[in-house]
Design a protein around this motif. Structure first.
Motif: not given
Length: 93
Positions: A9-14
């Motif tokens: 999720f963090v990678e997608r959000a970034v």
């Protein structure tokens, strides 16, 4: 939630523009430092907090918010459970 899932999720959000400094670690999990308040998902026609009809449609606004935040703020006061049904319908989408 899993550590792997929150990392994805963090990678997608970034990729969507969230700066890494806006991500907080909670043990092995990560969450955004900001969330989405679901109070306004309850239709105003239903009285804003009285629940509304049995029809529950996914929310495009919530779907978009889930691209940059994994914190959903809700309460039993938000439409007597109607808000939670909208969240469920959106997550199933």
């Amino acid at each position: 939630a899993t550590a792997e899932g929150t990392a994805r999720f963090v990678e997608r959000a970034v990729q969507c523009g969230v700066h890494r400094s806006n991500v907080r670690r909670l043990g092995r999990l990560s969450c955004t430092a900001f969330g989405f308040g679901c109070y306004r998902l309850v239709p105003v026609a239903s009285g804003g907090g009285s629940g509304g009809s049995d029809h529950v449609a996914p929310s495009p606004v919530l779907r978009r918010a889930l691209t940059w935040s994994n914190v959903i703020d809700t309460s039993s006061h938000y439409g007597a459970g109607h808000c939670e049904r909208i969240i469920g319908a959106t997550l199933k989408q």
